[in-house]
Design a protein around this motif. Structure first.
Motif, short mmCIF file in Angstrom:
data_model
loop_
_atom_site.label_atom_id
_atom_site.label_comp_id
_atom_site.label_asym_id
_atom_site.label_seq_id
_atom_site.Cartn_x
_atom_site.Cartn_y
_atom_site.Cartn_z
N THR A 23 -10.59 -24.88 -5.75
CA THR A 23 -10.61 -24.23 -4.44
C THR A 23 -11.63 -23.10 -4.39
O THR A 23 -12.29 -22.90 -3.37
CB THR A 23 -9.21 -23.70 -4.09
OG1 THR A 23 -8.26 -24.77 -4.16
CG2 THR A 23 -9.18 -23.11 -2.69
N LYS A 76 -3.98 -23.02 -2.97
CA LYS A 76 -5.17 -23.04 -2.12
C LYS A 76 -5.21 -21.86 -1.17
O LYS A 76 -6.24 -21.18 -1.04
CB LYS A 76 -5.23 -24.36 -1.35
CG LYS A 76 -5.55 -25.57 -2.20
CD LYS A 76 -5.71 -26.83 -1.36
CE LYS A 76 -6.08 -28.02 -2.21
NZ LYS A 76 -6.24 -29.25 -1.40
N PRO A 84 -6.10 -26.27 -9.66
CA PRO A 84 -6.54 -26.23 -8.26
C PRO A 84 -7.19 -24.90 -7.88
O PRO A 84 -7.94 -24.84 -6.90
CB PRO A 84 -5.24 -26.46 -7.48
CG PRO A 84 -4.15 -26.03 -8.41
CD PRO A 84 -4.64 -26.39 -9.78
#
Length: 329
Positions: free
Chosen positions: A195, A154, A191
């Motif tokens: 993100t 992230k 992710p």
């Protein structure tokens, strides 16, 4: 930094062959074994010198890879983690066996522990846990209490977007990848893609037209970049892209070259992982350095604590990343 000559010497091939393999030249006809030697040599030469290797052996660790040997050549990320884990195991005095099929564990006895690299379904996690051995996952966190080593994806994605905005970019795209568990029970959600969407929406810069997802391979990066370029007018296209890994980014570079789009003058590009190839391609690739050496090493260290010290408290190690700016931005 290792030179092409260094890699060629270690792999036992010519420097021209090394150059063409590292640039994923589709016209080069060499076997997978030769490619593997070159990629492994390039990755190994990136690592720091390790400590003295113990000669008194403490047992055998099974290093289980969720990808096959051929798939490992498409995404050097997992190869890099594996190589560092093998080096750390030797340093700490362990033998190791390398497995590309989890089912091969059934026939393995007298193991000291298991290092599982990659993504695993809940069924596969249970199979590994049923061995009742010290167990650590690298690049994946399953449900339950189990040791694992992860990457802070992230923060890396947010840093990429902030950097591109600082460079004046307002149309930012993403070329991602999908991966499925090897037992066919489902997909792993990246992710990085999640993100990217969330952070671009927060900045009011998100457009679904700027996103494409395929596999984590060079050819998929090329195809998906061409798809976006062909669907949008020149003045509507993104001026910068983030790729979910360096293999995808290399494919993007090939597509941009085909379309006579100059990098970085007309289009900026950021990769992910900083595999050894990233610095040898033209233009050299701006990318997020993921500390794969630390990931593999930390995984073995966590196993060592379980095996030798009897630690019974679960640990999660989260490694940081760093943006490496090169010629593509």
């Amino acid at each position: 930094m290792a030179t092409l000559k260094d890699i060629a010497k270690k792999a036992g091939v010519s420097t021209s062959t090394v150059s063409r393999v590292l640039n994923y030249d589709p016209t080069l006809s060499v076997g997978e074994e030769t490619k593997k030697r070159i990629f492994e040599a390039a990755e190994a030469l990136e690592y720091r010198s390790h400590k003295k290797v113990w000669t008194r052996k403490k047992g055998t660790i099974a290093i289980v890879n969720w990808v096959s040997e051929s798939e490992e050549l498409n995404d050097l990320y997992y190869m890099s983690i594996r190589i560092s884990a093998e080096k750390k195991a030797q340093e700490l005095g362990y033998d190791f066996i390398r497995l590309y099929d989890q089912d091969e564990l059934i026939d393995q006895d007298n193991l000291a522990g298991i290092l599982a690299i990659g993504k695993y379904s809940q069924h596969q996690v249970k199979q590994l846990q049923d061995k009742e051995l010290p167990l650590c996952f690298v690049d994946f966190k399953p449900q339950g209490d189990v040791d694992c080593v992860l990457v802070n994806f992230k923060d890396a994605i947010r840093r990429n977007i902030d950097y591109l905005i600082e460079q004046g970019h307002k149309r930012i795209g993403f070329i991602g990848g999908e991966e499925s568990f090897s037992d066919g029970t489902g997909n792993w959600i990246d992710p990085r893609e999640k993100t990217m969407k969330e952070y671009l929406k927060r900045k009011r810069l998100y457009s679904s037209d700027y996103f494409q997802v395929g596999e984590f391979r060079v050819e998929d990066g090329r195809k998906n970049m061409l798809k976006i370029l062909d669907q949008l007018n020149k003045n509507e296209r993104p001026t910068a892209f983030v790729a979910a890994n360096d293999a995808i980014a290399i494919g993007c570079l090939k597509a941009l070259y085909e379309k006579n789009i100059k990098v970085p003058e007309d289009m900026s590009l950021i990769g992910f992982n900083d595999i050894s190839t990233a610095k040898y391609i033209t233009p050299s690739l701006t990318t997020v350095k993921v500390y794969t050496e630390e990931m593999g090493s930390s995984g073995i260290q966590l196993l060592h604590e379980r095996i030798q010290d009897g630690r019974d408290v679960t640990k999660t190690v989260i490694t940081s990343t760093k943006l490496i700016v090169r010629e593509s931005t």
